[in-house]
Design a protein around this motif. Structure first.
Motif, PDB file in Angstrom:
ATOM      1  N   MET A   1      16.706  -8.707   7.354  1.00  0.00           N
ATOM      2  CA  MET A   1      16.658  -7.455   8.111  1.00  0.00           C
ATOM      3  C   MET A   1      18.054  -6.857   8.274  1.00  0.00           C
ATOM      4  N   ASN A   2      19.066  -7.706   8.377  1.00  0.00           N
ATOM      5  CA  ASN A   2      20.437  -7.205   8.396  1.00  0.00           C
ATOM      6  C   ASN A   2      20.769  -6.512   7.081  1.00  0.00           C
ATOM      7  N   TYR A   3      20.317  -7.119   5.983  1.00  0.00           N
ATOM      8  CA  TYR A   3      20.562  -6.486   4.682  1.00  0.00           C
ATOM      9  C   TYR A   3      19.871  -5.123   4.610  1.00  0.00           C
ATOM     10  N   ALA A   4      18.626  -5.065   5.079  1.00  0.00           N
ATOM     11  CA  ALA A   4      17.872  -3.810   5.016  1.00  0.00           C
ATOM     12  C   ALA A   4      18.556  -2.708   5.819  1.00  0.00           C
ATOM     13  N   THR A   5      19.081  -3.040   6.978  1.00  0.00           N
ATOM     14  CA  THR A   5      19.681  -2.010   7.828  1.00  0.00           C
ATOM     15  C   THR A   5      21.087  -1.614   7.373  1.00  0.00           C
ATOM     16  N   PHE A   6      21.881  -2.594   6.932  1.00  0.00           N
ATOM     17  CA  PHE A   6      23.256  -2.284   6.548  1.00  0.00           C
ATOM     18  C   PHE A   6      23.361  -1.715   5.136  1.00  0.00           C
ATOM     19  N   SER A   7      22.367  -1.928   4.288  1.00  0.00           N
ATOM     20  CA  SER A   7      22.406  -1.388   2.930  1.00  0.00           C
ATOM     21  C   SER A   7      21.780  -0.006   2.834  1.00  0.00           C
TER      22      SER A   7
ATOM     23  N   TYR B   1      27.843  -1.923  -3.013  1.00  0.00           N
ATOM     24  CA  TYR B   1      27.905  -2.333  -1.606  1.00  0.00           C
ATOM     25  C   TYR B   1      26.751  -3.278  -1.281  1.00  0.00           C
ATOM     26  N   GLY B   2      25.550  -2.961  -1.782  1.00  0.00           N
ATOM     27  CA  GLY B   2      24.391  -3.800  -1.520  1.00  0.00           C
ATOM     28  C   GLY B   2      24.545  -5.198  -2.095  1.00  0.00           C
ATOM     29  N   ILE B   3      25.136  -5.289  -3.301  1.00  0.00           N
ATOM     30  CA  ILE B   3      25.347  -6.594  -3.929  1.00  0.00           C
ATOM     31  C   ILE B   3      26.331  -7.429  -3.110  1.00  0.00           C
ATOM     32  N   MET B   4      27.435  -6.811  -2.696  1.00  0.00           N
ATOM     33  CA  MET B   4      28.426  -7.528  -1.901  1.00  0.00           C
ATOM     34  C   MET B   4      27.844  -7.960  -0.559  1.00  0.00           C
ATOM     35  N   LEU B   5      27.039  -7.083   0.041  1.00  0.00           N
ATOM     36  CA  LEU B   5      26.400  -7.421   1.315  1.00  0.00           C
ATOM     37  C   LEU B   5      25.437  -8.592   1.145  1.00  0.00           C
TER      38      LEU B   5
ATOM     39  N   ARG C   1       0.827  -1.215   0.000  1.00  0.00           N
ATOM     40  CA  ARG C   1       0.000   0.000   0.000  1.00  0.00           C
ATOM     41  C   ARG C   1       0.857   1.259   0.000  1.00  0.00           C
ATOM     42  N   HIS C   2       1.956   1.258   0.772  1.00  0.00           N
ATOM     43  CA  HIS C   2       2.762   2.468   0.929  1.00  0.00           C
ATOM     44  C   HIS C   2       4.030   2.464   0.080  1.00  0.00           C
ATOM     45  N   GLY C   3       4.227   1.419  -0.724  1.00  0.00           N
ATOM     46  CA  GLY C   3       5.360   1.399  -1.640  1.00  0.00           C
ATOM     47  C   GLY C   3       6.711   1.299  -0.966  1.00  0.00           C
ATOM     48  N   HIS C   4       6.809   0.543   0.121  1.00  0.00           N
ATOM     49  CA  HIS C   4       8.085   0.372   0.803  1.00  0.00           C
ATOM     50  C   HIS C   4       9.039  -0.476  -0.043  1.00  0.00           C
ATOM     51  N   ASP C   5      10.317  -0.415   0.296  1.00  0.00           N
ATOM     52  CA  ASP C   5      11.322  -1.166  -0.451  1.00  0.00           C
ATOM     53  C   ASP C   5      10.987  -2.661  -0.464  1.00  0.00           C
ATOM     54  N   THR C   6      11.388  -3.317  -1.546  1.00  0.00           N
ATOM     55  CA  THR C   6      11.077  -4.731  -1.732  1.00  0.00           C
ATOM     56  C   THR C   6      11.651  -5.596  -0.617  1.00  0.00           C
ATOM     57  N   VAL C   7      12.809  -5.176  -0.052  1.00  0.00           N
ATOM     58  CA  VAL C   7      13.438  -5.989   0.981  1.00  0.00           C
ATOM     59  C   VAL C   7      12.520  -6.158   2.193  1.00  0.00           C
ATOM     60  N   PHE C   8      11.710  -5.146   2.493  1.00  0.00           N
ATOM     61  CA  PHE C   8      10.790  -5.252   3.628  1.00  0.00           C
ATOM     62  C   PHE C   8       9.625  -6.190   3.295  1.00  0.00           C
ATOM     63  N   LEU C   9       9.181  -6.152   2.030  1.00  0.00           N
ATOM     64  CA  LEU C   9       8.140  -7.090   1.604  1.00  0.00           C
ATOM     65  C   LEU C   9       8.630  -8.526   1.720  1.00  0.00           C
ATOM     66  N   VAL C  10       9.860  -8.766   1.266  1.00  0.00           N
ATOM     67  CA  VAL C  10      10.437 -10.107   1.348  1.00  0.00           C
ATOM     68  C   VAL C  10      10.618 -10.516   2.813  1.00  0.00           C
ATOM     69  N   ALA C  11      11.008  -9.562   3.667  1.00  0.00           N
ATOM     70  CA  ALA C  11      11.183  -9.858   5.089  1.00  0.00           C
ATOM     71  C   ALA C  11       9.863 -10.282   5.729  1.00  0.00           C
ATOM     72  N   PHE C  12       8.777  -9.635   5.351  1.00  0.00           N
ATOM     73  CA  PHE C  12       7.471 -10.027   5.902  1.00  0.00           C
ATOM     74  C   PHE C  12       7.024 -11.384   5.353  1.00  0.00           C
TER      75      PHE C  12
END
Length: 255
Positions: free
Chosen positions: A101-107, A114-118, A37-48
């Motif tokens: 969630m580690n990826y979401a916070t550190f990226s 950097y995101g790819i390496m993480l 609904r709010h268009g958050h980043d895909t990583v949060f959708l995958v986390a849920f």
């Protein structure tokens, strides 16, 4: 564990542990809906989605209890421990979701490279934990790995939160304001003060959520440990109290 199996219904082994996982499922669907609904980043959708997998896997595991402690199969030459696949879904999905969630916070605010390496590093870590846990067959290893990953993501989240929202710590923005305050109009200064006040309020609300969430998390874990230590006594109390009030002292259900 201090839970008695199939005491309430023949269709669910640990009735309390089974149905408390429905809360995970509900919150996962709610999080997925809000992300869309709010268009958050895909990583949060995958986390849920991972959160949904945690709740579903734990629901099925505690409902069937096809695996107690790892079963031992005696062969001619060796003894092999086997963990039921549903237990792996229950426990390893916790690891995978925490890695996300580690990826979401550190990226956050980092470059694509950097995101790819993480992502590669965390994927490798998740694979290692999976294989080593399957080899070791020791739940203590899973608990330790999950605790470390959770502590890391919590510490990083608090760091990002403070340095992104607290006005006194946003050095670049503060330096800009100090050098340009004289040239700012009265309206611009008012907007700047309003933004700082809003960020301070958001930060305060987020700290309340963190403290509340961490308190609930640690309290649930502590109750679960007490449940393990005083297993026989709690079972006797539950039989004396009976249903429905006996479920209140089902320690693992609180966890």
């Amino acid at each position: 564990m201090a839970q008695q199996d199939y005491y309430a219904t023949p269709y669910a082994a640990e009735i309390v542990n089974t149905f408390t996982n429905l809360m995970f499922v509900f919150l996962a669907f709610k999080g997925i809906r809000n992300c869309r609904r709010h268009g958050h980043d895909t990583v949060f959708l995958v986390a849920f989605v991972g959160y949904l997998l945690v709740g579903t896997g734990s629901f099925l595991f505690h409902a069937t209890l096809k695996c107690k402690p790892p079963r031992l199969l005696k062969g001619d030459e060796d003894t092999q421990a086997i963990i039921d696949p549903m237990q792996l879904v229950d426990e390893l999905s916790m690891i995978y979701t925490t890695c996300l969630m580690n990826y979401a916070t550190f990226s956050y605010s980092k470059s694509r490279q950097y995101g790819i390496m993480l992502a590669l590093g965390l994927t490798s870590l998740a694979i290692f934990i999976t294989l080593y846990y399957h080899y070791l067959q020791d739940p203590a290893f899973h608990q330790l790995a999950y605790a470390i990953l959770t502590a890391v993501v919590l510490a990083r989240s608090m760091y990002v939160m403070e340095f992104s929202l607290r006005p006194s710590l946003r050095k670049n923005e503060q330096n800009f304001k100090l050098h340009h305050r004289k040239s700012m109009t009265a309206d611009q200064k008012e907007v700047s003060r309003s933004d700082d006040l809003r960020n301070a309020q958001i930060l305060s609300a987020m700290w309340i959520l963190i403290i509340a969430g961490l308190s609930i998390f640690l309290s649930g874990f502590g109750i679960w440990q007490l449940d393990n230590v005083f297993c026989s006594k709690l079972r006797r109390w539950r039989r004396e109290i009976g249903l429905p009030w006996g479920i209140i002292i089902e320690g693992h259900g609180w966890w």
